[in-house]
Design an enzyme around this catalytic site. Sequence first.
Site, PDB file in Angstrom:
ATOM      1  N   GLU A   7       0.852  -1.193   0.000  1.00 16.25           N
ATOM      2  CA  GLU A   7       0.000   0.000   0.000  1.00 16.25           C
ATOM      3  C   GLU A   7       0.886   1.241   0.000  1.00 16.25           C
ATOM      4  O   GLU A   7       0.451   2.327   0.363  1.00 16.25           O
ATOM      5  CB  GLU A   7      -0.965  -0.012   1.181  1.00 16.25           C
ATOM      6  CG  GLU A   7      -0.325  -0.213   2.528  1.00 16.25           C
ATOM      7  CD  GLU A   7      -1.323  -0.166   3.667  1.00 16.25           C
ATOM      8  OE1 GLU A   7      -2.052   0.829   3.753  1.00 16.25           O
ATOM      9  OE2 GLU A   7      -1.356  -1.112   4.463  1.00 16.25           O
ATOM     10  N   CYS A  55      -3.216  -3.588   4.487  1.00 20.49           N
ATOM     11  CA  CYS A  55      -2.258  -4.574   5.006  1.00 20.49           C
ATOM     12  C   CYS A  55      -2.620  -6.003   4.622  1.00 20.49           C
ATOM     13  O   CYS A  55      -1.886  -6.940   4.942  1.00 20.49           O
ATOM     14  CB  CYS A  55      -2.168  -4.463   6.526  1.00 20.49           C
ATOM     15  SG  CYS A  55      -1.771  -2.810   7.092  1.00 20.49           S
ATOM     16  N   THR A  64       3.410   3.919  15.720  1.00 23.40           N
ATOM     17  CA  THR A  64       3.062   2.668  15.036  1.00 23.40           C
ATOM     18  C   THR A  64       3.558   2.680  13.585  1.00 23.40           C
ATOM     19  O   THR A  64       2.976   2.046  12.714  1.00 23.40           O
ATOM     20  CB  THR A  64       1.541   2.383  15.097  1.00 23.40           C
ATOM     21  OG1 THR A  64       0.833   3.405  14.376  1.00 23.40           O
ATOM     22  CG2 THR A  64       1.032   2.375  16.518  1.00 23.40           C
ATOM     23  N   SER A  77     -10.269   1.947  14.017  1.00 22.76           N
ATOM     24  CA  SER A  77      -9.621   0.861  13.274  1.00 22.76           C
ATOM     25  C   SER A  77      -9.239  -0.281  14.212  1.00 22.76           C
ATOM     26  O   SER A  77      -9.338  -1.451  13.841  1.00 22.76           O
ATOM     27  CB  SER A  77      -8.395   1.364  12.505  1.00 22.76           C
ATOM     28  OG  SER A  77      -7.321   1.611  13.362  1.00 22.76           O
ATOM     29  N   HIS A  92      -1.765 -10.271  12.301  1.00 26.70           N
ATOM     30  CA  HIS A  92      -1.248  -9.029  11.711  1.00 26.70           C
ATOM     31  C   HIS A  92      -0.972  -8.077  12.880  1.00 26.70           C
ATOM     32  O   HIS A  92      -1.831  -7.887  13.745  1.00 26.70           O
ATOM     33  CB  HIS A  92      -2.304  -8.436  10.774  1.00 26.70           C
ATOM     34  CG  HIS A  92      -2.056  -7.004  10.414  1.00 26.70           C
ATOM     35  ND1 HIS A  92      -0.866  -6.586   9.859  1.00 26.70           N
ATOM     36  CD2 HIS A  92      -2.821  -5.883  10.548  1.00 26.70           C
ATOM     37  CE1 HIS A  92      -0.918  -5.275   9.647  1.00 26.70           C
ATOM     38  NE2 HIS A  92      -2.092  -4.825  10.071  1.00 26.70           N
ATOM     39  N   LYS A 149      -4.730  -7.575  22.014  1.00 25.96           N
ATOM     40  CA  LYS A 149      -6.161  -7.316  22.247  1.00 25.96           C
ATOM     41  C   LYS A 149      -7.019  -8.382  21.555  1.00 25.96           C
ATOM     42  O   LYS A 149      -7.993  -8.864  22.116  1.00 25.96           O
ATOM     43  CB  LYS A 149      -6.551  -5.935  21.701  1.00 25.96           C
ATOM     44  CG  LYS A 149      -6.037  -4.785  22.544  1.00 25.96           C
ATOM     45  CD  LYS A 149      -6.576  -3.471  21.980  1.00 25.96           C
ATOM     46  CE  LYS A 149      -5.894  -2.311  22.659  1.00 25.96           C
ATOM     47  NZ  LYS A 149      -6.579  -1.043  22.477  1.00 25.96           N
ATOM     48  N   ASN A 166       5.551  -1.315  12.416  1.00 26.11           N
ATOM     49  CA  ASN A 166       4.579  -1.766  11.426  1.00 26.11           C
ATOM     50  C   ASN A 166       5.230  -1.898  10.051  1.00 26.11           C
ATOM     51  O   ASN A 166       6.044  -1.058   9.666  1.00 26.11           O
ATOM     52  CB  ASN A 166       3.425  -0.756  11.351  1.00 26.11           C
ATOM     53  CG  ASN A 166       2.173  -1.327  10.694  1.00 26.11           C
ATOM     54  OD1 ASN A 166       2.181  -2.442  10.208  1.00 26.11           O
ATOM     55  ND2 ASN A 166       1.111  -0.550  10.695  1.00 26.11           N
ATOM     56  N   SER A 177      -7.104  -2.638   6.590  1.00 28.88           N
ATOM     57  CA  SER A 177      -8.139  -1.627   6.785  1.00 28.88           C
ATOM     58  C   SER A 177      -8.895  -1.395   5.485  1.00 28.88           C
ATOM     59  O   SER A 177      -8.394  -1.651   4.384  1.00 28.88           O
ATOM     60  CB  SER A 177      -7.504  -0.319   7.248  1.00 28.88           C
ATOM     61  OG  SER A 177      -7.017  -0.473   8.554  1.00 28.88           O
TER      62      SER A 177
HETATM   63  N1  COA Z   1       1.688   2.980  30.665  1.00 26.76           N
HETATM   64  C1  COA Z   1       1.089   1.929  30.081  1.00 26.76           C
HETATM   65  N2  COA Z   1       0.095   2.053  29.147  1.00 26.76           N
HETATM   66  C2  COA Z   1      -0.266   3.300  28.789  1.00 26.76           C
HETATM   67  C3  COA Z   1       0.327   4.439  29.366  1.00 26.76           C
HETATM   68  C4  COA Z   1       1.359   4.256  30.358  1.00 26.76           C
HETATM   69  N3  COA Z   1       1.970   5.278  30.929  1.00 26.76           N
HETATM   70  N4  COA Z   1      -0.261   5.537  28.817  1.00 26.76           N
HETATM   71  C5  COA Z   1      -1.183   5.095  27.924  1.00 26.76           C
HETATM   72  N5  COA Z   1      -1.193   3.732  27.922  1.00 26.76           N
HETATM   73  C6  COA Z   1      -2.010   2.844  27.090  1.00 26.76           C
HETATM   74  C7  COA Z   1      -3.449   3.285  26.958  1.00 26.76           C
HETATM   75  O1  COA Z   1      -4.226   2.869  28.062  1.00 26.76           O
HETATM   76  C8  COA Z   1      -3.843   2.558  25.658  1.00 26.76           C
HETATM   77  O2  COA Z   1      -4.068   1.199  25.939  1.00 26.76           O
HETATM   78  P1  COA Z   1      -5.395   0.484  25.400  1.00 26.76           P
HETATM   79  O3  COA Z   1      -5.375   0.628  23.897  1.00 26.76           O
HETATM   80  O4  COA Z   1      -5.245  -0.931  25.838  1.00 26.76           O
HETATM   81  O5  COA Z   1      -6.535   1.197  25.994  1.00 26.76           O
HETATM   82  C9  COA Z   1      -2.553   2.626  24.839  1.00 26.76           C
HETATM   83  O6  COA Z   1      -1.498   2.916  25.772  1.00 26.76           O
HETATM   84  C10 COA Z   1      -2.535   3.699  23.767  1.00 26.76           C
HETATM   85  O7  COA Z   1      -2.885   4.903  24.384  1.00 26.76           O
HETATM   86  P2  COA Z   1      -3.919   5.878  23.675  1.00 26.76           P
HETATM   87  O8  COA Z   1      -4.122   7.058  24.520  1.00 26.76           O
HETATM   88  O9  COA Z   1      -5.127   5.108  23.252  1.00 26.76           O
HETATM   89  O10 COA Z   1      -3.021   6.256  22.406  1.00 26.76           O
HETATM   90  P3  COA Z   1      -3.283   7.213  21.218  1.00 26.76           P
HETATM   91  O11 COA Z   1      -4.579   7.902  21.291  1.00 26.76           O
HETATM   92  O12 COA Z   1      -2.094   8.078  21.166  1.00 26.76           O
HETATM   93  O13 COA Z   1      -3.329   6.251  19.918  1.00 26.76           O
HETATM   94  C11 COA Z   1      -3.344   4.353  18.461  1.00 26.76           C
HETATM   95  C12 COA Z   1      -2.997   4.879  19.867  1.00 26.76           C
HETATM   96  C13 COA Z   1      -2.916   2.901  18.340  1.00 26.76           C
HETATM   97  C14 COA Z   1      -4.846   4.468  18.229  1.00 26.76           C
HETATM   98  C15 COA Z   1      -2.566   5.224  17.415  1.00 26.76           C
HETATM   99  O14 COA Z   1      -1.194   4.998  17.567  1.00 26.76           O
HETATM  100  C16 COA Z   1      -2.959   4.937  15.988  1.00 26.76           C
HETATM  101  O15 COA Z   1      -3.888   5.547  15.466  1.00 26.76           O
HETATM  102  N6  COA Z   1      -2.214   4.033  15.283  1.00 26.76           N
HETATM  103  C17 COA Z   1      -2.491   3.684  13.937  1.00 26.76           C
HETATM  104  C18 COA Z   1      -3.763   2.865  13.782  1.00 26.76           C
HETATM  105  C19 COA Z   1      -3.601   1.409  13.749  1.00 26.76           C
HETATM  106  O16 COA Z   1      -2.514   0.883  13.737  1.00 26.76           O
HETATM  107  N7  COA Z   1      -4.742   0.719  13.752  1.00 26.76           N
HETATM  108  C20 COA Z   1      -4.751  -0.715  13.866  1.00 26.76           C
HETATM  109  C21 COA Z   1      -5.626  -1.394  12.906  1.00 26.76           C
HETATM  110  S1  COA Z   1      -4.798  -1.869  11.431  1.00 26.76           S
END
Ligand code: COA
Length: 389
Positions: A79, A111, A152, A201, A233, A242, A275, A308
């Site tokens: 992609e 992906c 990521t 996502s 993946h 998860k 990733n 996605s």
């Molecule tokens: N210690 C341990 N864990 C912590 C922490 C700390 N100090 N601070 C935050 N966390 C955890 C949060 O609880 C969360 O865990 P959870 O997902 O189990 O609830 C995780 O870290 C991520 O924190 P969050 O605030 O949700 O992060 P974010 O809003 O910055 O975004 C993603 C995280 C993954 C959504 C973001 O990186 C993203 O958009 N990535 C690309 C999308 C992707 O890969 N999608 C997957 C489908 S292909």
Amino acid sequence: MKVGIDKMHFASSHLYVDMTELARARGAEPDKYLIGIGQAQMAVIPPSQDIVTLAANAAYPMLTQADIDAIDLLIVGTESGIDNSKASAIYVAHLLGLNRRCRTIEMKEACYAGTAGVQLAQEHVRVHPDKKALVIGADIARYGLNTPGEPTQGGGAVAMLISADPQVLALGTDSTLLSQDVMDFWRPLYRSEALVDGKYSSNIYVDYFQDVFKGYLSGTKTRAEDLTALVFHLPYTKMGLKALRSALPMVSETKQEAWVAHFECARKLNRQVGNLYTGSLYLSLLSQLLTDPELQAGNELGLFSYGSGAEGEFYTGIIQPDYLKGIDLGLPQRLARRRRVDVATYEKCFNQQLAWEATDQTIDYHTDPHRFVLIGQRDEQRQYLDQWA
Ligand code: COA
């Protein structure tokens, strides 16, 4: 007849950034990246690597002349396309010296396209068992500096040779698929960074996993308990965790412990790379095969592929007696030998990719140790070099 993965090899960058350092630079708690996202290091892709060079660097070391003579299908799943018309696979075939009588195409569905390639390749080999197919998932994951998706990112390629009587993994012919129009992640043609609704996502990913996993079990009358491990993946390794957790209530406590232990091995190398979109599931498979002391020939692995947009597939494979002969045994050592760069250098690499414009450009590739490098653009044509030739 058994058909499946005969050989697997990986390529990425010789540079990485440490996630503790990146977290501090972004004002985040390091544990958010290390535990919450589940990433320890992230590959930093220099401008001298793109999907073509990553793909060729992944495949070249594992191919013998006999393989090259037998390959009549090359599929590059990506992609991160570098041309709106010409397939990256054509450049890759040229760099690898493949047979001219070879069907050579690029496939896209976020992906997921690497898995589409594997499945089409296994069907091709079942019809032509004397032939081999080369499937490569190659990508550079880019969300942008200082974005939620930044931790990521990553990049790399996994090359897989699909053949009859495979050394590594005999693939099942059953699989369960799900594809629906979902706007969780996309990249319009005018952007070099993806747009993503990250939380959405992640939720869709788990929903898709549940759907195709349960669909596979009921459709094939397989007991979840009989699967040795689940391989996911991994856009970031917490994502797979998860999904795994969502499946644990379906098996006994002993199996739950075994699945979690196997998963820790399956995510080990992805934690160090980040990733790589189409290649992520297959890097995780490599990680499982390379680092899991409990695996044995005959074990059945469940594989969950997700792209996605969105498309998901669950299928299985059985580990073959000679699997260690077909996989990239030097990979953990190569990752350990990479050079750590600071955040400023990572940002410079991020911004130095070949510009999407008509001008002639040159790229300084002299510190890139890989065989195949991108050296620039001349007359609107990308210039590749085998610097070891
Ligand atoms: N210690 C341990 N864990 C912590 C922490 C700390 N100090 N601070 C935050 N966390 C955890 C949060 O609880 C969360 O865990 P959870 O997902 O189990 O609830 C995780 O870290 C991520 O924190 P969050 O605030 O949700 O992060 P974010 O809003 O910055 O975004 C993603 C995280 C993954 C959504 C973001 O990186 C993203 O958009 N990535 C690309 C999308 C992707 O890969 N999608 C997957 C489908 S292909």
